[in-house]
Design a protein around this motif. Structure first.
Motif, PDB file in Angstrom:
ATOM      1  N   LEU A  51       1.049  -1.262   0.098  1.00  0.00           N
ATOM      2  CA  LEU A  51       0.003  -0.033  -0.071  1.00  0.00           C
ATOM      3  C   LEU A  51       0.938   1.224  -0.131  1.00  0.00           C
ATOM      4  N   LEU A  52       0.785   1.929  -0.976  1.00  0.00           N
ATOM      5  CA  LEU A  52       1.856   3.240  -1.062  1.00  0.00           C
ATOM      6  C   LEU A  52       0.756   4.345  -0.895  1.00  0.00           C
ATOM      7  N   LEU A  53       1.408   5.335   0.291  1.00  0.00           N
ATOM      8  CA  LEU A  53       0.736   6.397   0.632  1.00  0.00           C
ATOM      9  C   LEU A  53       1.476   7.773  -0.083  1.00  0.00           C
ATOM     10  N   LEU A  54       0.828   8.563  -0.660  1.00  0.00           N
ATOM     11  CA  LEU A  54       1.410   9.895  -1.188  1.00  0.00           C
ATOM     12  C   LEU A  54       0.860  11.144  -0.405  1.00  0.00           C
ATOM     13  N   HIS A  55       1.568  11.956  -0.009  1.00  0.00           N
ATOM     14  CA  HIS A  55       0.986  13.168   0.945  1.00  0.00           C
ATOM     15  C   HIS A  55       0.724  14.022   0.013  1.00  0.00           C
ATOM     16  N   GLY A  56       0.144  15.375   0.608  1.00  0.00           N
ATOM     17  CA  GLY A  56      -0.034  16.726  -0.073  1.00  0.00           C
ATOM     18  C   GLY A  56       0.715  17.903   0.386  1.00  0.00           C
ATOM     19  N   PHE A  57       0.315  18.921  -0.367  1.00  0.00           N
ATOM     20  CA  PHE A  57       1.063  20.191   0.007  1.00  0.00           C
ATOM     21  C   PHE A  57       0.264  20.906   1.253  1.00  0.00           C
ATOM     22  N   PRO A  58       1.118  21.357   2.206  1.00  0.00           N
ATOM     23  CA  PRO A  58       2.494  21.702   2.105  1.00  0.00           C
ATOM     24  C   PRO A  58       3.428  20.620   3.316  1.00  0.00           C
ATOM     25  N   GLN A  59       3.037  19.406   3.042  1.00  0.00           N
ATOM     26  CA  GLN A  59       3.349  18.380   4.154  1.00  0.00           C
ATOM     27  C   GLN A  59       4.415  17.188   3.565  1.00  0.00           C
ATOM     28  N   SER A  60       4.344  16.304   4.073  1.00  0.00           N
ATOM     29  CA  SER A  60       5.523  15.305   3.783  1.00  0.00           C
ATOM     30  C   SER A  60       4.665  13.804   4.277  1.00  0.00           C
TER      31      SER A  60
ATOM     32  N   VAL B 154       4.896  12.381   6.762  1.00  0.00           N
ATOM     33  CA  VAL B 154       4.569  12.360   8.096  1.00  0.00           C
ATOM     34  C   VAL B 154       3.141  12.672   8.291  1.00  0.00           C
ATOM     35  N   MET B 155       2.315  13.331   7.519  1.00  0.00           N
ATOM     36  CA  MET B 155       0.991  13.032   7.419  1.00  0.00           C
ATOM     37  C   MET B 155       0.158  11.995   7.861  1.00  0.00           C
ATOM     38  N   TRP B 156       0.726  10.889   7.418  1.00  0.00           N
ATOM     39  CA  TRP B 156       0.133   9.481   7.618  1.00  0.00           C
ATOM     40  C   TRP B 156       0.481   8.998   8.995  1.00  0.00           C
ATOM     41  N   HIS B 157       1.179   9.542   9.824  1.00  0.00           N
ATOM     42  CA  HIS B 157       1.767   8.919  11.153  1.00  0.00           C
ATOM     43  C   HIS B 157       0.540   8.429  12.149  1.00  0.00           C
ATOM     44  N   LYS B 158      -0.745   9.128  11.962  1.00  0.00           N
ATOM     45  CA  LYS B 158      -2.031   8.526  12.748  1.00  0.00           C
ATOM     46  C   LYS B 158      -2.482   7.417  12.257  1.00  0.00           C
ATOM     47  N   VAL B 159      -2.235   6.989  11.195  1.00  0.00           N
ATOM     48  CA  VAL B 159      -2.873   6.015  10.459  1.00  0.00           C
ATOM     49  C   VAL B 159      -1.953   4.847  10.078  1.00  0.00           C
ATOM     50  N   ALA B 160      -0.713   4.947   9.905  1.00  0.00           N
ATOM     51  CA  ALA B 160       0.135   4.130   9.400  1.00  0.00           C
ATOM     52  C   ALA B 160       0.219   3.002  10.322  1.00  0.00           C
ATOM     53  N   GLY B 161       0.408   3.062  11.477  1.00  0.00           N
ATOM     54  CA  GLY B 161       0.302   1.785  12.326  1.00  0.00           C
ATOM     55  C   GLY B 161      -0.817   0.845  12.254  1.00  0.00           C
TER      56      GLY B 161
ATOM     57  N   TYR C 273       6.922  19.442   9.229  1.00  0.00           N
ATOM     58  CA  TYR C 273       6.487  20.332   8.231  1.00  0.00           C
ATOM     59  C   TYR C 273       7.262  21.760   8.125  1.00  0.00           C
ATOM     60  N   ILE C 274       7.286  22.128   9.287  1.00  0.00           N
ATOM     61  CA  ILE C 274       8.033  23.569   9.314  1.00  0.00           C
ATOM     62  C   ILE C 274       9.561  23.456   9.142  1.00  0.00           C
ATOM     63  N   ARG C 275      10.289  22.313   9.458  1.00  0.00           N
ATOM     64  CA  ARG C 275      11.572  22.040   9.278  1.00  0.00           C
ATOM     65  C   ARG C 275      11.858  22.007   7.500  1.00  0.00           C
ATOM     66  N   CYS C 276      10.935  21.296   7.048  1.00  0.00           N
ATOM     67  CA  CYS C 276      10.934  21.098   5.529  1.00  0.00           C
ATOM     68  C   CYS C 276      10.745  22.497   4.833  1.00  0.00           C
ATOM     69  N   PHE C 277       9.533  22.985   5.390  1.00  0.00           N
ATOM     70  CA  PHE C 277       9.416  24.226   4.569  1.00  0.00           C
ATOM     71  C   PHE C 277      10.168  25.221   4.723  1.00  0.00           C
ATOM     72  N   ARG C 278      11.143  25.179   5.689  1.00  0.00           N
ATOM     73  CA  ARG C 278      12.210  26.444   5.803  1.00  0.00           C
ATOM     74  C   ARG C 278      13.333  26.338   4.649  1.00  0.00           C
ATOM     75  N   ASN C 279      13.437  25.082   3.995  1.00  0.00           N
ATOM     76  CA  ASN C 279      14.257  25.168   2.843  1.00  0.00           C
ATOM     77  C   ASN C 279      13.866  25.769   1.785  1.00  0.00           C
ATOM     78  N   PRO C 280      14.499  26.677   1.180  1.00  0.00           N
ATOM     79  CA  PRO C 280      14.318  27.324  -0.003  1.00  0.00           C
ATOM     80  C   PRO C 280      14.027  26.304  -1.107  1.00  0.00           C
ATOM     81  N   ALA C 281      14.951  25.403  -1.185  1.00  0.00           N
ATOM     82  CA  ALA C 281      14.976  24.588  -2.546  1.00  0.00           C
ATOM     83  C   ALA C 281      13.643  23.939  -2.426  1.00  0.00           C
ATOM     84  N   ALA C 282      12.853  23.442  -1.170  1.00  0.00           N
ATOM     85  CA  ALA C 282      11.696  22.880  -1.165  1.00  0.00           C
ATOM     86  C   ALA C 282      10.578  23.832  -1.465  1.00  0.00           C
ATOM     87  N   VAL C 283      10.587  25.018  -1.361  1.00  0.00           N
ATOM     88  CA  VAL C 283       9.487  25.817  -1.499  1.00  0.00           C
ATOM     89  C   VAL C 283       9.474  26.111  -3.034  1.00  0.00           C
TER      90      VAL C 283
END
Length: 292
Positions: free
Chosen positions: A28-37, A39-46, A194-204
C-alpha cells in the motif's frame, strides 16, 4: 512517529526518494499533499500496517526527497515524472502491483500514475480533490478565493518563492489553518517536521514548480487522455472533507465518475486534512474499500 517502520532512501531514474516502510501484507503506497510530507500519515500508518505493507514516501521536491533541477516547461515536476519516481520506488522494494492512496498533491500524482501505469495500480484512493483539469475548467470566485494559492504559486519565479521565504513558518501555519478545522489535530511533532522542511528554500521552489506544472504540462497530459478516452480502469474511491472547499464547490464523486470506469466515495465530517483530522474514520473507510 512510525514506530516499527524502517526509513529508506531510494534512487530512481529521476530523483532520490525518502520513505518509511513497515507492516506485512499486500503493498500500500501513501502519497502526501502540500505543504506536508510522508509524516501526514503517522496517525494511520500503524493500524494500516497490521494488514498491509505500508510505504509512505516524500514526493520529489518535498520533505527529505531530492529537489531536482527545474526546467523551462516545468516537466521535472510534472505529475508524470513524479508518478514515475513512485513506480520505480515500489519496484525496488519488490512490488510490481500495489494499492495507492493520495492526498491533495499526492492524489494528483496518484491519478496520473493510475493512467500511465494502469497494470501496476490495484486500486486508487484520492483524498479531498477533484481532477486537475476539472478544477481549472470550472473555477469560479468561491474556489479561487479558497484556493488562491493555486494562482499565487504558479506566478513566475522568484515572486512566490521570495514572498514565502520572508516568513515560511507564517505561510505554512496560515495555509494549514485555512484548509482544516483549526490546527489542534496536528501534533507538535508533525508540525515541527512540516516547518523544518518548509524552511528549505529549495523545497519551496520545488513546491511552486509542482503547481506551475499543474497549470501547464499536466493539463496537456490530461487533455490528451481525455481526447483519447483514457480513464482510470482500476477500482477507485474518493473521500473528501464535508467541511472543506471541494464539497462546497463540486459534486466530487461525479467529477471522478467522469474520468474513471468505477468510482465510489463519500464525505467525512472534517476539513481538508482527512488522515490527521479523522484518522479512525479514514482508516475504516479505506479498509472497507480495500478488503471489500
Amino acid at each position: 512517529m512510525f514506530e516499527g517502520f524502517t526509513r529508506r532512501r531510494i534512487a530512481t531514474s529521476g530523483a532520490e526518494i525518502n520513505l518509511v516502510i513497515g507492516g506485512d501484507g499486500p503493498p500500500l503506497l501513501l502519497l502526501h499533499g502540500f505543504p506536508q510530507s510522508h509524516v501526514m500519515w503517522h496517525k494511520v500508518a500503524g493500524r494500516l500496517a497490521e494488514r498491509f505493507t505500508v510505504v509512505a514516501t516524500d514526493l520529489r521536491g518535498y520533505g527529505d526527497s531530492e529537489k531536482v533541477p527545474t526546467v523551462e516547461d516545468h516537466s521535472s515536476y510534472s505529475k508524470r515524472a513524479m508518478a514515475q519516481d513512485q513506480v520505480e520506488v515500489m519496484r525496488v522494494l519488490g512490488f510490481d502491483r500495489f494499492h495507492l492512496v493520495g492526498h491533495d498533491r499526492g492524489g494528483r500524482v496518484a491519478h496520473r500514475m493510475a493512467l500511465d501505469h494502469a497494470k501496476r495500480v490495484s486500486s486508487l484512493t484520492v483524498l479531498d480533490i477533484v481532477p486537475t483539469l476539472t478544477t481549472f475548467e470550472r473555477v469560479d470566485q468561491a474556489l479561487a478565493s479558497a484556493y488562491y494559492h493555486w494562482f499565487f504559486l504558479i506566478q513566475p519565479h522568484p515572486l512566490p518563492e521570495h514572498l514565502i521565504g520572508l516568513d515560511p513558518e507564517f505561510y505554512l501555519r496560515r495555509k494549514t489553518n485555512m484548509w482544516g478545522i483549526g490546527t489542534a489535530h496536528f501534533t507538535q511533532e508533525a508540525m515541527a517536521e512540516y516547518i523544518r522542511c518548509f524552511r528549505n528554500p529549495a523545497a519551496v521552489h520545488a513546491m511552486c514548480e509542482d503547481y506551475r506544472a499543474a497549470a501547464s504540462i499536466d493539463l496537456e497530459h490530461d487533455r490528451a487522455d481525455r481526447a483519447a478516452g483514457v480513464k482510470v480502469s482500476c477500482p477507485m474511491m474518493a473521500l473528501w472533507g464535508g467541511r472543506a472547499t471541494m464539497d462546497r464547490c463540486f459534486d466530487v464523486l461525479a467529477t471522478w465518475r467522469d474520468v474513471a470506469l468505477e468510482a465510489r466515495g463519500h464525505a467525512l465530517d472534517c476539513g481538508h486534512y482527512i488522515p490527521e483530522e479523522r484518522p479512525d474514520e479514514f482508516t475504516q473507510a479505506l479498509l472497507d474499500f480495500l478488503e471489500r
